[in-house]
Design a protein around this motif. Structure first.
Motif, PDB file in Angstrom:
ATOM      1  N   ALA A   1      70.799 -32.954  40.506  1.00 17.28           N
ATOM      2  CA  ALA A   1      70.713 -32.587  39.277  1.00 17.28           C
ATOM      3  C   ALA A   1      71.356 -31.468  38.934  1.00 17.28           C
ATOM      4  N   ASN A   2      71.876 -31.192  37.763  1.00 21.63           N
ATOM      5  CA  ASN A   2      72.497 -30.140  37.129  1.00 21.63           C
ATOM      6  C   ASN A   2      71.560 -29.328  36.727  1.00 21.63           C
ATOM      7  N   ARG A   3      71.298 -28.139  37.607  1.00 19.57           N
ATOM      8  CA  ARG A   3      70.234 -26.889  37.187  1.00 19.57           C
ATOM      9  C   ARG A   3      70.933 -25.858  36.775  1.00 19.57           C
ATOM     10  N   LEU A   4      72.150 -25.822  36.270  1.00 19.91           N
ATOM     11  CA  LEU A   4      72.772 -24.457  35.829  1.00 19.91           C
ATOM     12  C   LEU A   4      72.308 -24.298  34.460  1.00 19.91           C
ATOM     13  N   SER A   5      70.851 -23.690  34.339  1.00 15.94           N
ATOM     14  CA  SER A   5      70.256 -23.682  33.244  1.00 15.94           C
ATOM     15  C   SER A   5      70.570 -22.486  32.373  1.00 15.94           C
ATOM     16  N   GLU A   6      70.132 -21.967  31.422  1.00 16.92           N
ATOM     17  CA  GLU A   6      70.442 -21.046  30.437  1.00 16.92           C
ATOM     18  C   GLU A   6      70.163 -19.690  31.264  1.00 16.92           C
ATOM     19  N   GLY A   7      69.146 -19.667  31.979  1.00 16.13           N
ATOM     20  CA  GLY A   7      68.537 -18.568  32.758  1.00 16.13           C
ATOM     21  C   GLY A   7      69.755 -18.299  34.000  1.00 16.13           C
ATOM     22  N   TYR A   8      70.447 -19.272  34.411  1.00 18.61           N
ATOM     23  CA  TYR A   8      71.686 -19.042  35.155  1.00 18.61           C
ATOM     24  C   TYR A   8      72.429 -18.388  34.551  1.00 18.61           C
ATOM     25  N   PHE A   9      72.992 -18.747  33.481  1.00 16.84           N
ATOM     26  CA  PHE A   9      74.101 -17.880  32.690  1.00 16.84           C
ATOM     27  C   PHE A   9      73.573 -16.513  32.163  1.00 16.84           C
ATOM     28  N   ARG A  10      72.498 -16.431  32.044  1.00 16.13           N
ATOM     29  CA  ARG A  10      72.073 -15.035  31.669  1.00 16.13           C
ATOM     30  C   ARG A  10      72.074 -14.102  33.011  1.00 16.13           C
ATOM     31  N   PHE A  11      71.535 -14.899  34.017  1.00 15.74           N
ATOM     32  CA  PHE A  11      71.645 -13.987  35.192  1.00 15.74           C
ATOM     33  C   PHE A  11      73.257 -13.740  35.827  1.00 15.74           C
ATOM     34  N   LYS A  12      74.282 -14.435  35.517  1.00 20.33           N
ATOM     35  CA  LYS A  12      75.591 -14.272  35.706  1.00 20.33           C
ATOM     36  C   LYS A  12      76.095 -13.340  34.948  1.00 20.33           C
ATOM     37  N   LYS A  13      75.669 -13.211  33.551  1.00 24.21           N
ATOM     38  CA  LYS A  13      76.090 -12.458  32.571  1.00 24.21           C
ATOM     39  C   LYS A  13      75.935 -11.010  33.132  1.00 24.21           C
TER      40      LYS A  13
ATOM     41  N   GLU B   1      81.908 -15.355  27.547  1.00 20.40           N
ATOM     42  CA  GLU B   1      82.345 -16.730  27.188  1.00 20.40           C
ATOM     43  C   GLU B   1      83.852 -16.856  27.701  1.00 20.40           C
ATOM     44  N   THR B   2      84.103 -18.120  27.682  1.00 17.16           N
ATOM     45  CA  THR B   2      85.316 -18.522  28.170  1.00 17.16           C
ATOM     46  C   THR B   2      86.573 -17.899  27.197  1.00 17.16           C
ATOM     47  N   VAL B   3      87.537 -17.434  28.150  1.00 15.91           N
ATOM     48  CA  VAL B   3      88.613 -16.854  27.186  1.00 15.91           C
ATOM     49  C   VAL B   3      89.667 -18.194  26.898  1.00 15.91           C
ATOM     50  N   HIS B   4      89.747 -18.175  25.489  1.00 12.56           N
ATOM     51  CA  HIS B   4      90.868 -18.900  25.127  1.00 12.56           C
ATOM     52  C   HIS B   4      92.101 -18.286  24.877  1.00 12.56           C
ATOM     53  N   VAL B   5      93.333 -18.633  25.662  1.00 13.85           N
ATOM     54  CA  VAL B   5      94.679 -18.341  25.452  1.00 13.85           C
ATOM     55  C   VAL B   5      95.186 -18.230  24.117  1.00 13.85           C
ATOM     56  N   LYS B   6      95.786 -17.193  23.361  1.00 13.10           N
ATOM     57  CA  LYS B   6      96.545 -17.413  22.428  1.00 13.10           C
ATOM     58  C   LYS B   6      98.041 -17.438  22.644  1.00 13.10           C
ATOM     59  N   ALA B   7      98.837 -18.069  21.857  1.00 15.79           N
ATOM     60  CA  ALA B   7     100.293 -18.259  22.057  1.00 15.79           C
ATOM     61  C   ALA B   7     100.760 -16.897  21.986  1.00 15.79           C
ATOM     62  N   TYR B   8     101.683 -16.600  22.772  1.00 12.40           N
ATOM     63  CA  TYR B   8     102.545 -15.121  22.793  1.00 12.40           C
ATOM     64  C   TYR B   8     103.902 -15.547  22.682  1.00 12.40           C
ATOM     65  N   SER B   9     104.700 -14.395  22.129  1.00 10.38           N
ATOM     66  CA  SER B   9     105.891 -14.466  21.906  1.00 10.38           C
ATOM     67  C   SER B   9     106.729 -14.262  23.206  1.00 10.38           C
ATOM     68  N   LYS B  10     107.861 -15.139  23.215  1.00 11.79           N
ATOM     69  CA  LYS B  10     108.731 -15.101  24.450  1.00 11.79           C
ATOM     70  C   LYS B  10     109.821 -13.838  24.360  1.00 11.79           C
ATOM     71  N   TYR B  11     109.765 -13.337  23.044  1.00 10.64           N
ATOM     72  CA  TYR B  11     111.120 -12.404  22.930  1.00 10.64           C
ATOM     73  C   TYR B  11     110.334 -11.182  23.135  1.00 10.64           C
ATOM     74  N   GLN B  12     111.425 -10.168  23.431  1.00  7.84           N
ATOM     75  CA  GLN B  12     111.003  -8.820  23.866  1.00  7.84           C
ATOM     76  C   GLN B  12     110.488  -8.133  22.604  1.00  7.84           C
ATOM     77  N   SER B  13     109.500  -7.265  22.952  1.00 11.69           N
ATOM     78  CA  SER B  13     109.062  -6.376  21.932  1.00 11.69           C
ATOM     79  C   SER B  13     109.519  -4.911  21.792  1.00 11.69           C
ATOM     80  N   SER B  14     109.454  -4.219  20.968  1.00 15.65           N
ATOM     81  CA  SER B  14     110.048  -2.668  20.692  1.00 15.65           C
ATOM     82  C   SER B  14     108.872  -1.871  20.115  1.00 15.65           C
ATOM     83  N   PHE B  15     108.967  -0.592  20.553  1.00 15.44           N
ATOM     84  CA  PHE B  15     108.269   0.282  19.759  1.00 15.44           C
ATOM     85  C   PHE B  15     108.885   1.434  18.994  1.00 15.44           C
ATOM     86  N   ARG B  16     108.291   1.949  17.958  1.00 18.95           N
ATOM     87  CA  ARG B  16     108.736   3.030  17.518  1.00 18.95           C
ATOM     88  C   ARG B  16     107.533   3.978  17.106  1.00 18.95           C
TER      89      ARG B  16
END
Ligand SMILES: [Zn+2]
Lengths: 330, 778
Positions: B475-487, B678-693
């Protein structure tokens, strides 16, 4: 020419070598001088002369390169040598913090039971009489209540004296089979060398159809668990009494300090009491409305486990936030 | 419950059982051994008889005794006040080595020779019975002069204290423990009750009248006896001292002794206490319930509360005369229930009656009379006055397979029958594999199948049960308590990696301290009734005071630099439980050493926030004022995540810092529930070089960065993906302005940005800052 060869080979640094290169191969160098003589030489001997000079030139180049490699290696070596440090100065202690031994022990315990397919259930610290006592076969007048001096609030609520109310609440909300542990802080009105008003427990409960859960099952998992926690120890079950289990037993392990020989920690008995357990009393099942089920329950004090595992002598030191203790768990 | 080997031996043969075996067996049947005392009397201590006793001519307090030790008569000078002619005493012969190591030898005391010593109980390491030397009598058997004390089993005894669990009232007596041991060692219990106690021809009816209501929730038996003479025997004194009972008088000693032996609650009343003046000669004993519902025995006044206490005035307090003996029994549940409702003083008999005294009243009275007859002279009137409340006997039906199911092993049926019968269960009605067990009256703790299985398990030996794994359905016993404990685990580990030590503080707090620092307190009407100490008189509403106190304690023992944290429950004023995480850093954040040339850096606001952010993720700070008074008024911020306030961070107020004797200290408390796990959801990121000023602005000193940030956020083109302050600089030439450098990171999803595009982006920023805030570039 020979003396030039020797000069190159004995050049001590790159600068000296470069000066020699200019002196030999430069525009006003020795070789250039020789080549200049060519115009005065007869054609017949010219070819021979030119050939000799070219051989000399390539010989010089070769020697230069060889000496350059040697000198470069030598210079790198001396650069590296100048960067030498006394590594023994840098023996380091960790700059990180550490987890509390009680919480670490709790994690270790919880890991075992989750791997054995127990769920983790948590509850609140403030409870009522029904969930903390009555549903657990501990009516108001029961002498066993003396064992658990309780903190009460003005509105008749109380601080839970064990994590068993979590089990009661779980049973009231879910149907069997149940296989759970409830880790958490509990409270008893007791404060001396061996008691603190707050400590941590992990209690476990298994409920399934009538006739499926036996004392032998309880014995199996607890023996295995105690060996996981303490290594190769002897495990002993003694009959005891808890209002919510019947039969009830206390579980001892052979003393981890004296290996059962007898010492101060085990009061010279060779045994250390570490657990309480038993077959769940039918009155507990009645209180939560379960029928035709069987089950076992167990409970342990996390502080006691932590003290035995880490050889911590003073219970109260676990609640003093003292870096002298905590710093040892980095 | 204290037992001694010699006392037990009156009911069970233990000749072939060693003390180790005895303790091991007691433990294995659930009677946990808490303490073992072996009385080991040295060699060369013998019984003697004081033939003569004269005052020492040169010393008032000394006596010269002629002591017969069979082989010879020894002259011994004795200083005990109770020494006198005719006593049987313990004599340490010359050469004896006392428990303390002292060696007895012939000495001259004030000119008189003394050959040995007459001993007191404490000199022999026995329990202290009396002041002075021991006075033996025949209660420890026939005394043969010259024989060794250590050969007498009443003296050379072993005391065992059993830590009984609350359900085992049946083992609160020597007899009860012996009964259990008889099952364990498979032997029969010895009985004393078959001995005779003669009764006179005068019936009790002539001297006593019992008045009682139609139904009484108790059993009582009364007998009347004429006591001609009783005196306290040595053995009774010895054993009462061993069980730590201080008797009120001789009669009380006899009843207490018998109660400890058999578990029946017994009393001896003065007959006169029940005789109405001027009436006929009969004593009138009446049973009445008092206002609390307790059943009382009444004479001239209240004589006793059944199962609870006896009034001193009603005690038989003489050595001769008429006495009324009473044996009583009340059901333990009933008496505890009454006691929990009305708080009257508890007594030793309540301890017994609330756990279950022995209901065999006849046995109790018989043993009392046998004892009185042994050490005194009594006549017992014929017959008994009694009230008996007949309760139906409990019967439990269980099948053999149910026993197997609960234990998880098969046990020989004959063995089961033997165990139950030895425990006085009546199995006569059993059929085949179905046990029909009538529960003996003294076993209050047994009412269902499991209770009986426990008895079987106890005597089968749990060690003999083969462990078996339980077969589970997946049985899946990964209850809410389990995630509280993990966090919880996740954040605790991150805090530790970032230099904080985990602490655990009691959830209690000192109300006065909470009030002192302006924290909320739990409403009075919801607060703790019975705190254990005043410094823990309420529930904590913050984790921070605990951390602060820990830091202060550490400072006292010389540790001034540290990070501490706790993740735990606190309570709101309405007493709702909330989980918070709190952090404290005090002093410098690295050790002085080679790496920093002996100058470590003291913690500051920025570094502290950086550490917190390492643990809980990206945070934004906004200016705030602390509700409590721990905070520095000008270094205090709300901590925001996803535009929600989740906690606060502040520098400790210098005054508080001084109170706790700390260096610069920073603290924060965060609502743990608000932290994400929570699970990380990856955002799209640019392939081009970044610069700074970098942009350096001249900013009025009073202007907050938050204001500037807001304007930039409103006007920034999409290509600016991030910006943050990198430097703030002030000097005299800037007057009331400061120079603030902000770094802008630019990046496009479609291409590498060209210089002119970057310039254009930056121009947008510059002009909006100028337009809206009047800021110039430096
Ligand atoms: Zn030991």
């Amino acid at each position: 020419m020979k003396e030039w060869y020797q000069k190159i080979q004995s050049a001590g640094c790159m600068q000296e070598l470069e000066e020699l290169r200019i002196a030999i191969l430069g525009k006003k160098g020795v070789l250039a001088e020789q080549f200049a003589k060519m115009k005065d030489i007869e054609n017949k001997q010219k070819a021979e002369f030119a050939k000799r000079l070219n051989i000399a030139k390539s010989e010089f180049n070769k020697l230069f390169n060889e000496q350059k490699t040697i000198l470069q290696a030598r210079e790198l070596e001396s650069l590296l040598k100048s960067q030498q440090i006394d590594v023994s100065l840098y023996s380091a202690t960790s700059n990180s913090g550490a987890l509390h031994p009680v919480m670490q022990t709790m994690e270790k315990i919880v890991e075992y039971f989750t791997s054995m397919n127990f769920s983790i259930e948590m509850g609140s610290m403030i409870e009522d009489d029904f969930h903390n006592f009555e549903a657990l076969n501990l009516p108001k007048y029961h002498p066993a209540r003396d064992m658990q001096d309780t903190f009460y609030f003005k509105d008749e609520m109380l601080l839970r004296t064990h994590t068993s109310p979590v089990q009661v609440r779980t049973m009231l909300h879910a149907k069997p089979p149940i296989r759970m542990i409830s880790p958490g802080a509990v409270f008893r009105r007791d404060y001396d060398i061996t008691h603190t008003p707050m400590f941590h427990q992990v209690e476990g409960l298994l409920v399934d159809k009538e006739g499926t859960v036996s004392f032998a099952n309880l014995k199996f998992i607890l023996e295995d668990f105690l060996k996981y926690m303490f290594g190769e120890v002897d495990v002993r079950f003694r009959p005891s009494f808890f209002p919510f289990t019947e039969p009830s037993t206390e579980v001892d392990i052979s003393c981890v300090f004296c290996k059962g020989e007898g010492c101060r920690v085990c009061s010279h008995t060779g045994w250390l009491e570490v657990l309480g357990c038993g077959i769940v009393d039918e009155n507990v099942f009645k209180a939560v409305g379960y029928k035709d089920v069987s089950g076992y329950a167990f409970g342990l004090g996390v502080e006691r486990f932590a003290m035995l595992i880490h050889h911590i002598g003073d219970l109260r030191s676990l609640f003093e936030g003292d870096i002298r203790l905590l710093g040892q768990f980095v | 419950m204290i037992i001694t080997r010699s006392w037990l031996s009156e009911y069970i043969n233990l000749d072939d059982i060693s003390n180790e075996q005895l303790c091991e067996t007691l433990n294995s049947i659930g009677l946990e051994v808490g303490r073992v005392v072996r009385y080991d009397i040295p060699e060369d201590i013998v019984f003697g008889y004081v033939k003569e006793c004269k005052k020492h001519p040169n010393a008032d307090k000394l006596n010269i005794c002629q002591v017969d030790v069979a082989d010879e008569v020894l002259q011994i000078v004795c200083g005990a006040s109770n020494v006198r002619k005719g006593l049987h005493v313990a004599v340490a012969l010359e050469g004896a080595v006392m428990p303390g190591g002292m060696r007895i030898s012939a000495v001259k005391l004030r000119g008189v020779e003394s050959h040995g010593m007459i001993c007191s109980a404490s000199e022999l390491s026995l329990v202290n019975i009396n002041d002075g030397i021991i006075e033996f009598d025949q209660s420890i058997g026939n005394i043969v002069l010259g024989t060794r004390l250590r050969d007498n089993h009443y003296l050379q005894d072993t005391l065992i204290e059993i830590e009984l669990t609350a359900n085992r009232g049946d083992c609160l007596s020597i007899y009860g423990v012996a009964r259990d041991l008889c099952v364990a060692f498979d032997r029969s219990i010895k009985s004393k009750s078959n001995k005779n106690t003669d009764e006179t021809s005068i019936g009790i009816g002539k001297v006593l009248q019992l008045k009682h209501p139609a139904s009484v929730d108790a059993n009582l038996k009364f007998k009347v006896l004429d006591i001609k003479n009783i005196s306290l025997a040595f053995l009774i004194s010895l054993r009462l001292a061993q069980i730590e009972y201080k008797s009120l008088n001789t009669a009380d000693a006899f009843t207490a002794y018998t109660t400890h032996e058999c578990g029946v609650i017994l009393r001896l009343y003065d007959y006169e206490y029940f005789k109405a003046q001027g009436q006929n000669d009969k004593a009138i004993v009446s049973l009445e319930s008092d206002t609390n519902g307790f059943l009382c025995v009444q004479g001239k006044g209240r004589a006793s509360i059944v199962g609870v206490m006896q009034e001193k005035d009603s005690l038989f307090n003489k050595n001769e005369g008429l006495a009324i003996a009473e044996a009583s029994y009340v059901a333990p549940g009933l008496i505890s229930d009454q006691m929990s409702k009305s708080k009257i003083e508890r007594s030793s008999s309540f301890y017994l009656s609330s756990r279950g005294s022995n209901p065999d009243l006849k046995m109790g009275l018989k043993l009392l009379f046998l004892l009185l007859q042994s050490y005194g002279d009594i006549d017992i009137f014929g017959g008994t006055a009694e009230v008996l409340n007949h309760k139906e006997e409990k019967v439990v039906v269980l099948k053999l397979h149910e026993i197997y199911d609960i234990i998880g092993a098969k046990i020989d049926k004959k063995k089961i029958v033997n165990i139950l019968q030895k425990l006085d269960f009546n199995l006569e009605k059993s059929q085949g594999d179905t046990f029909i067990a009538a529960v003996p009256k003294f076993r209050h703790d047994i009412s269902n199948k499991q209770d009986i299985v426990e008895e079987i398990l106890r005597f089968t030996g749990i060690d003999n049960i083969e462990p078996k794994p339980y077969l589970l359905k997946e049985a899946n016993r990964l209850s809410e308590g389990y995630f509280r404990f993990k966090k919880l685990k996740h954040y605790r580990h991150k805090a530790a990696y970032n230099g904080f030590f985990e602490t655990i503080h009691f959830i209690f707090a000192h109300k006065q301290e909470l009030v002192k620092y302006n924290f909320d307190t739990v409403q009075n009407k919801l607060d703790i009734v019975n705190p254990i100490v005043t410094t823990m008189d309420t529930l904590r509403t913050t984790l921070m005071l605990g951390l602060l106190n820990f830091a202060g304690q550490n400072k006292k023992v010389g540790n001034q630099n540290m990070g501490l944290f706790e993740i735990g429950s606190v309570f709101t004023d309405k007493r709702e439980e909330v989980v918070k995480a709190a952090f404290l850093y005090t002093g410098s954040f690295e050790q002085e050493g080679i790496i920093n040339s002996a100058t470590s850096t003291i913690m500051d606001f920025g570094h502290f926030v950086q550490l917190i952010s390492n643990i809980i993720g990206e945070v934004t700070l906004s200016k705030a004022t602390c509700k409590h008074s721990l905070g520095h008024p000008y270094q205090c911020a709300d901590i925001l995540q996803d535009n929600r306030v989740i906690g606060s961070a502040f520098r400790l107020h210098p005054t508080v810092q001084d109170n706790f004797d700390l260096q610069d200290t920073y603290m924060c408390e965060i609502n743990f529930e608000a932290l994400s796990y929570e699970t990380v959801h990856v955002k799209a990121y640019s392939k081009y070089q970044s610069s700074f000023r970098d942009l350096s602005l001249l900013v009025p000193k009073t202007m907050e960065y938050a204001t500037i940030k807001k304007i930039i956020q409103q006007s920034k083109p999409g290509e600016i993906i991030r910006f943050y302050p990198v430097d703030k600089y002030e000097d005299k030439s800037l007057k009331n302005l400061s120079s603030l450098t902000i770094r802008f990171v630019l990046q496009s999803d479609e291409k590498t940005l060209q210089d002119e595009e970057i310039v254009s982006c930056m121009d947008t920023i510059t002009s909006s800052l100028k337009d809206k805030l009047g800021l110039e570039l430096r």
